[in-house]
Write an enzyme that holds these catalytic residues in place. Structure first.
Site, PDB file in Angstrom:
ATOM      1  CG  ASN A   1      71.373   6.764 -15.500  1.00 34.81           C
ATOM      2  OD1 ASN A   1      72.152   7.476 -16.141  1.00 34.81           O
ATOM      3  ND2 ASN A   1      70.280   7.243 -14.920  1.00 34.81           N
ATOM      4  CD1 TRP A   2      77.571   4.182 -15.687  1.00 30.73           C
ATOM      5  CD2 TRP A   2      79.080   4.858 -17.196  1.00 30.73           C
ATOM      6  NE1 TRP A   2      78.322   3.083 -16.059  1.00 30.73           N
ATOM      7  CE2 TRP A   2      79.258   3.476 -16.986  1.00 30.73           C
ATOM      8  CE3 TRP A   2      79.922   5.501 -18.110  1.00 30.73           C
ATOM      9  CZ2 TRP A   2      80.230   2.735 -17.640  1.00 30.73           C
ATOM     10  CZ3 TRP A   2      80.890   4.757 -18.772  1.00 30.73           C
ATOM     11  CH2 TRP A   2      81.043   3.388 -18.535  1.00 30.73           C
ATOM     12  CE  LYS A   3      71.219   8.356 -11.523  1.00 32.68           C
ATOM     13  NZ  LYS A   3      70.503   8.557 -10.269  1.00 32.68           N
TER      14      LYS A   3
ATOM     15  CG  HIS B   1      66.318   9.299 -14.493  1.00 31.44           C
ATOM     16  ND1 HIS B   1      66.427  10.066 -13.353  1.00 31.44           N
ATOM     17  CD2 HIS B   1      66.886   8.106 -14.196  1.00 31.44           C
ATOM     18  CE1 HIS B   1      67.032   9.352 -12.416  1.00 31.44           C
ATOM     19  NE2 HIS B   1      67.324   8.154 -12.903  1.00 31.44           N
TER      20      HIS B   1
ATOM     21  CD  GLU C   1      68.853  11.619 -11.169  1.00 31.05           C
ATOM     22  OE1 GLU C   1      69.585  11.524 -12.177  1.00 31.05           O
ATOM     23  OE2 GLU C   1      68.962  10.875 -10.176  1.00 31.05           O
TER      24      GLU C   1
ATOM     25  CD  GLU D   1      65.482   4.703 -11.838  1.00 28.44           C
ATOM     26  OE1 GLU D   1      66.480   3.983 -11.792  1.00 28.44           O
ATOM     27  OE2 GLU D   1      65.536   5.918 -12.086  1.00 28.44           O
TER      28      GLU D   1
ATOM     29  N   GLY E   1      69.611   7.023  -4.999  1.00 25.57           N
ATOM     30  CA  GLY E   1      70.822   7.600  -4.421  1.00 25.57           C
ATOM     31  C   GLY E   1      70.751   7.828  -2.922  1.00 25.57           C
TER      32      GLY E   1
ATOM     33  CB  SER F   1      69.246   2.464  -2.963  1.00 27.42           C
ATOM     34  OG  SER F   1      69.311   3.880  -2.798  1.00 27.42           O
TER      35      SER F   1
ATOM     36  N   GLY G   1      72.204   3.147 -10.772  1.00 24.25           N
ATOM     37  CA  GLY G   1      72.928   4.414 -10.748  1.00 24.25           C
ATOM     38  C   GLY G   1      74.290   4.242 -10.107  1.00 24.25           C
ATOM     39  N   GLY G   2      74.398   4.596  -8.836  1.00 28.71           N
ATOM     40  CA  GLY G   2      75.685   4.607  -8.139  1.00 28.71           C
ATOM     41  C   GLY G   2      76.517   3.346  -8.318  1.00 28.71           C
TER      42      GLY G   2
END
Ligand code: 13P
Length: 252
Positions: free
Chosen positions: A11-13, A100, A102, A172, A178, A212, A233-234
């Protein structure tokens, strides 16, 4: 061992312009070893909407599939700024991340809206990846299990039992996203077991862990009974780290 095939989703957000996304997708493909077709494991890249076409051009005809990070439930209409399932399909998208945290937190998406999106995605042949998870406050007040079960049952309300294997869920924990504070794998497995127990039929549904995840901790999640992959994510913004995660999932 379960019959469920592993799934690893990047997920490159809200990162990467179209050109940057194209380069990142190329780097992922270049580092990915040939996947064994018999493994049926799936690797998905979910760039921002504006980079879907560029990434599709790179991953088309490869083992890597294309995902989107959100969609609207309608087919078309007066919804300024929104993107529909037919628009995603037209760009070669096969998966869509829905609900998600977010989106829930910053864009106030409700369980009901997420449910409409899940049903719309399924009816168009897209594979939803539905994210659920508790906040730090909910965990501290003992609400974790009730929260994830409520989110799961609301998101899947009205979904035909036969469609449950066509979607994936992602646990999640919001406090793990993150932050570098990943949920201990045994606890994540326990909560993923709770999620799986929400409805009959979820034993065939893939459940991913997200929050994470790194190449150093991912194997401990993959070893869990209820974990079928990761929503990353990251670490998905680093081609080498993401490919290491994909390789771990394929080997597990
Ligand atoms: P991180 O891997 O950066 O914690 O993000 C997880 C996530 O939100 C994936 O959807």
């Amino acid at each position: 061992m379960s019959e469920r095939h592993r799934l690893v989703v990047g997920n490159w957000k809200m990162h990467e312009t179209a050109g940057q996304a194209e380069n990142l997708a190329r780097a992922v493909l270049a580092a990915l070893p040939p996947l064994d077709a018999r493994a049926h494991s799936e690797v998905v890249l979910a760039p921002p909407f504006t980079a879907l076409a560029a990434v599709h051009a790179v991953v088309a005809d490869s083992v890597v599939a294309l995902g989107a990070q959100n969609m609207h439930w309608g087919e078309s209409g007066a919804y300024t700024g929104e993107i529909s399932a037919p628009m995603l399909l037209d760009l070669g998208v096969r998966y869509v991340i829905l609900g998600h945290s977010e989106r829930r937190r910053y864009f106030h998406e409700s369980d009901e809206e997420i449910n409409r999106k899940v049903r719309a995605a399924l009816s168009h042949g897209l594979m939803p990846i539905v994210a659920v998870g508790e906040t730090a406050d909910e965990r501290d007040t003992g609400m974790t299990d009730a929260r994830v079960v409520a989110q799961t049952s609301a998101a899947l309300d009205g979904v035909e039992p036969a469609n449950l294997a066509r979607l994936a869920l992602a646990y999640e924990p919001v406090w793990a996203i993150g932050t570098g504070r990943n949920c201990p794998p045994a606890e994540a497995d326990r909560v993923m077991g709770c999620i799986r127990g929400t409805l009959p039929g979820l034993e065939h549904t893939r459940i991913l862990y997200g929050g994470s995840v790194t190449p150093a901790n991912f194997a401990s999640y993959l070893a869990c009974e209820n974990c079928d992959g990761g929503l990353i994510g990251g670490a998905s913004l680093d081609a080498n780290a993401f490919v290491q995660l994909a390789i771990l999932a394929l080997a597990a």
